[in-house]
Enzyme design. Structure first.
Site, PDB file in Angstrom:
ATOM      1  N   LYS A  14     -11.863   0.574  -1.765  1.00  0.00           N
ATOM      2  CA  LYS A  14     -11.488  -0.762  -1.277  1.00  0.00           C
ATOM      3  C   LYS A  14     -11.343  -0.698   0.240  1.00  0.00           C
ATOM      4  CE  LYS A  14      -7.980  -4.355  -2.202  1.00  0.00           C
ATOM      5  NZ  LYS A  14      -6.721  -4.637  -2.939  1.00  0.00           N
ATOM      6  N   SER A  37      -6.997  -8.561  -5.948  1.00  0.00           N
ATOM      7  CA  SER A  37      -7.801  -8.545  -4.739  1.00  0.00           C
ATOM      8  C   SER A  37      -8.778  -7.375  -4.657  1.00  0.00           C
ATOM      9  CB  SER A  37      -6.874  -8.497  -3.535  1.00  0.00           C
ATOM     10  OG  SER A  37      -6.139  -7.285  -3.529  1.00  0.00           O
ATOM     11  N   SER A  92      -3.404  -6.374  -8.262  1.00  0.00           N
ATOM     12  CA  SER A  92      -4.713  -6.359  -7.614  1.00  0.00           C
ATOM     13  C   SER A  92      -5.674  -5.287  -8.132  1.00  0.00           C
ATOM     14  CB  SER A  92      -4.551  -6.216  -6.101  1.00  0.00           C
ATOM     15  OG  SER A  92      -4.176  -7.458  -5.550  1.00  0.00           O
TER      16      SER A  92
END
Lengths: 472, 455
Positions: B59, B134, B158
């Site tokens: 990420k 996310s 997330s």
């Protein structure tokens, strides 16, 4: 009109590493932005490491010397104080809750003592930021509004500085390590804050000016407004920075990345023991215990290490206490002061001082030679370089080695001395005849010549006697 | 052979990621070089690390030296991370192959990856739909077969939300199990890095590689060193189901959940229904905590640092205001403003102060249940993925989507999502929560759910 003064004093602590990372603290001696890491430079993802233990131990000592009560076995949170400024990499400064409260120094109340981290340095005109200083540990000492005059403040700060220096808890190798905010008002009028005064002596000047300014205004019927001012040291006046109708809102929140710190009774005791004898008490004891003058004792206690060396050597080497005190505060201190050095960071140790004084006091070297030896020891290339980079290097050479290398040991060879005198007499017949004609002072000219020839290894009185016998 | 496989994966990404948008950047050169190095080491008979040959997506909120660290924001468009995050150091040391940085909601603010400042990521199960967020790029990279394992970060779900939406496995470990040094902040008392993978086994493998104490993240202070963290458990953990987990849950998801619970019962698992009434306060407590901590964390992004602004600073206050105004997205600004408001002196006690004490109550209630039972079980998300473009207007609706995932962050406990059953194209995730450092029981039940799902 009664003047009311309270101070907030920020002083850098003497630690090798920064408060929340392992970067070194010699910010002024290193190339800009070289002593930084993702943590102190506020890079995304940088998180604070555990608080520097050396800083904790120093602050506990400071709290103890100020007779403040420690927050024992309580969670002391580190908070974030938010504001925007280019020198503040994270947009907040980390500042702890009080470590200790309610102390007293020189009759002035101490409200609290806590930790802070220093921001970086920003040069507005160049638009340049140096983060070397960012994260350097600070202690903040907040006094009660107990001072009534600039003299009170000067006296208080003088005492505070004396204690802080003596115990070696503050950074003295960098410049700008102390900053003071002074709150000052006339009774019944609004309070003015003078921010960021950069030395203890400027505090006196800033306060003196500000009192005059406030009194003049009041006399003229002008109301004093609550505001923040800046002291301009070149012109010696204070100027308005901003009006301050409401308190600044720094949106303090506990830093979620830092576990609260706590102090045990044992930690506190260790700190208290380390500062149990304050320098003035020690000076009084030295004067009475060793029979030296109070003035000498006052200089001996300028640094704890210096006083430790004095006491140890008097005891171990059985030096004459008064004569040795004279030598330490005189010839030794002179060489240190000349180089802007403290004994503790000069590279000299008690052992060096003892050996050198022994050589001098037993007549193995002259006073001049002892000076030369000190100079030779303090001015080696390695030491000069170390001082430039803010590092500490302990001297390897002993005074005896240096004396040998420089040929400074007093010549015990009376034949050589005699030869040098004979030569001086032969070469300076006019001085000899002047002396014989009754000009007694001429002999000193001859003595000087001999000293030149023997490079200071011979004692002046001995030379004088030899020459007198020769031509008398 | 690693080289060949990585080259094939990279080719697949080149061909297919245009449709998905999982990656912000693909590290072709470095990935191929690392694969080649592994092949050479293998040929020379040298030992390889635990992650040898695994293709890993990270990420883009985690620092990798020399690579852009955008956090999905225009604010960091030109920022090159000058250092490796602790997890990146661990992956490199264990011979994992980092193949690229994954897309995400801007500064991890969002639950569907449509809040990336660059482009929305699409769900590989159906590109019309959101992948969750996310860590949506991380989940999509694994679900699309671009990566074997991905790293995400989880502040309120997330990792688990996108794992559930994309039909894969993900775990948010115990707070403090994995060092977050190098993870850009969202809400520091809740943030945790964790793996997303195709199986509990791969997730566990990654976790075993990255877990462990690190002096650069104080939250890891109570965690053993890497290699000494217990992730295994043999036996059948006792299971509690909080009835609050199923309130307001999509019926189709609830049905799959009941099917799972029946199957587990049939396998001899002891399942008890419990109630944790304070859970209904989880969303306000969670968001108030996030707003307060996020606004503090975002303070450093003044628009002047982290990559060139391309302009001269004239007036600090005005320029910072303008730069923040233009470089941050709407949701990020909303959270900064709300967080600033609740931490002002005037409102601090009414909002933030109360939040801190309410959080302690929820934590205590969850811990009490987990003191009696091995794990808590429920659905991960109460809804199925929504179509891209839906839920954009109403932030409250988006905040409510996190209702089942935020309690684990508030309590600092491990929580995983593992797919079970099928609803249309999607595979709903089932959430397993364990006690602090109780990852062993969580993995044990995850593996059991996988086995039952295959049946």
């Amino acid at each position: 009109m009664k003047t009311i003064i309270g101070l907030e004093i920020h002083v850098q602590l003497n630690t090798k590493a920064k408060l929340f990372c392992e970067c070194p603290t010699n910010y002024g001696h290193a190339e800009a932005n070289s002593n930084i890491c993702p943590i102190c430079a506020g890079q995304p993802g940088g998180k604070p490491m555990q608080m520097n233990g050396e800083a904790i131990s120093h602050v506990l000592k400071i709290a103890s010397m100020l007779k403040a009560k420690p927050e024992l076995d309580k969670d002391v949170f580190v908070q974030r104080k938010h504001y925007f400024y280019p020198d503040l990499p994270s947009g907040y400064q980390r500042t702890s809750k009080p470590v200790a409260k309610d102390g007293k120094l020189n009759g002035i109340g101490i409200w609290e003592v806590h930790f802070e981290e220093d921001p970086g340095r920003y040069e507005l005109k160049k638009g340049f930021v140096d983060y070397n200083r960012s994260g350097v540990p600070l202690v903040e000492i907040v006094t009660a509004p107990d001072m009534r005059s600039p003299e009170d403040a000067r006296e208080f700060l003088g005492k505070l500085e004396q204690y802080l220096r003596y115990f070696n808890v503050i950074n003295e190798t960098e410049v700008g390590t102390m900053r003071i905010d002074a709150n000052i008002s006339q009774e019944g009028s609004a309070r003015v804050e003078i921010k960021n005064i950069n030395s203890f002596s400027n505090v006196y000047d800033a306060l003196s000016f500000e009192i005059k300014r406030q009194r003049t205004q009041i006399e003229q019927g002008v109301k004093i407004v609550q505001e923040t001012r800046h002291f301009d040291e070149n012109s010696g006046i204070t100027v308005r920075l901003r009006k301050k109708e409401t308190a600044d809102d720094y949106r303090y929140v506990p830093d979620p990345d830092i576990s609260p710190i706590s102090f045990s009774a044992a930690q506190w005791k260790a700190a208290a023991d380390a500062v149990a004898e304050l320098p003035d008490a020690r000076a009084a004891r030295l004067a009475s215990q060793y029979g030296i003058t109070p003035a000498d004792a006052g200089v001996i206690v300028i640094e704890k290490e210096f006083a430790d060396a004095y006491e140890r050597l008097v005891k171990e080497r059985k030096f004459d206490a008064q004569k040795f005190a004279n030598w330490m505060r005189g010839p030794l201190r002179k060489q240190l002061n000349y180089r802007n050095l403290l004994f503790r960071n000069s590279g000299l140790t008690a052992k060096h001082a003892g050996e050198l004084y022994e050589m001098f006091s037993t007549g193995q070297v002259t006073d001049k030679a002892a000076d030369q030896i000190l100079i030779g020891m303090l001015d080696t290339d390695i030491l000069i370089k170390a001082r430039e980079s803010g590092a500490y290097v302990e001297l390897r050479d002993t005074p005896r080695n240096v004396a040998n290398d420089l040929g400074l040991l007093k010549s015990s060879d009376s034949g050589a001395l005699k030869a040098a005198c004979e030569q001086a007499v032969k070469e300076n017949q006019k001085a000899v005849s002047d002396y014989k004609a009754g000009n007694a002072k001429s002999i000193f000219f001859l003595v000087g010549k001999v000293m030149q020839k023997t490079k200071g290894t011979a004692d002046a009185r001995e030379i004088e006697e030899t020459i007198r016998e020769m031509i008398g | 052979m690693h080289h060949e496989r990585i080259a094939r994966l990279l080719e697949k990404i080149r061909r297919e990621d245009g449709r998905i948008g999982a990656f912000i950047e693909v590290y072709e050169k470095e990935a191929l070089a690392k694969a080649q190095e592994l092949d050479r080491k293998a040929k020379e008979g040298k030992p390889l690390g635990r992650l040898a040959g695994k293709a890993i997506a990270i990420k883009n909120i985690i620092a990798a030296r020399g690579k852009r660290l955008t956090a999905g924001s225009k604010m960091l468009e030109n920022y090159i991370a000058p250092y490796d995050a602790a997890v990146v150091e661990r992956i490199n040391a264990e011979d994992g192959i980092i193949i690229g940085s994954a897309n995400m909601d801007e500064f991890a603010c969002g639950s569907d990856n449509t809040h990336s400042a660059y482009f929305a990521t699409r769900n590989p199960l159906d590109p019309e739909y959101v992948p969750g967020g996310s860590s949506g790029g991380s989940a999509a990279a694994v679900a699309a077969g671009f990566a074997d394992i991905a790293l995400g970060s989880d502040t309120g779900g997330s990792i688990r939300c996108p794992a559930s939406f994309c039909g894969i496995t993900g775990i948010k470990p115990t707070y403090g199990l994995v060092s977050r040094y190098g993870l850009s902040d969202m809400a520091m008392s809740l943030d945790q890095i964790g793996p997303l993978a195709n199986s509990a086994k791969d997730a566990k493998l990654m976790l075993s590689a990255i877990a462990g104490r690190d002096a650069r993240d104080q939250a890891t202070g109570g965690t053993p060193e890497n290699g000494k963290v217990a992730l295994d458990f043999s036996g059948k953990p006792t299971i509690a189901v909080a009835k609050e987990f199923l309130e307001g849950c999509d019926e189709r998801i609830a049905k799959e959940f009941h099917r799972l619970s029946d199957s587990l019962g049939a396998e001899g698992y002891q399942i008890s229904e419990v109630s944790i009434p304070s859970l209904k306060h989880a969303i306000p407590i969670y968001y108030l905590t996030v707003f307060a901590e996020f606004s503090s964390a975002m303070q450093k992004f003044d628009g002047l640092r982290y990559g060139k602004t391309g302009r001269e600073l004239e007036n600090l206050t005005e320029d910072v205001g303008e730069l923040r105004g233009s470089k941050l997205g709407l949701e990020v600004k909303r959270r900064i403003l709300l967080g600033t408001f609740i931490t002002t002196k005037e409102y601090h006690d009414a909002w933030y102060g109360k939040t801190l004490s309410a959080r302690a109550v929820i934590k205590r209630d969850i811990e009490a249940v987990l003191g009696k039972y091995g794990v808590l079980l429920g659905p991960t998300m109460s809804t199925l993925p929504w179509k891209i473009g839906q839920k954009m207007e109403n932030p409250l609706e988006m905040y409510l989507a996190d209702i089942l995932t935020v309690p684990a962050n508030l309590a600092g406990i491990p929580a995983a999502s593992v797919p079970f059953g099928k609803i249309g194209k999607f595979r709903p995730g089932m959430q397993v929560l364990g006690s602090r450092y109780g990852e062993g029981k969580v993995f044990a039940l995850m593996e059991e759910i996988e086995r039952l799902d295959r049946k």
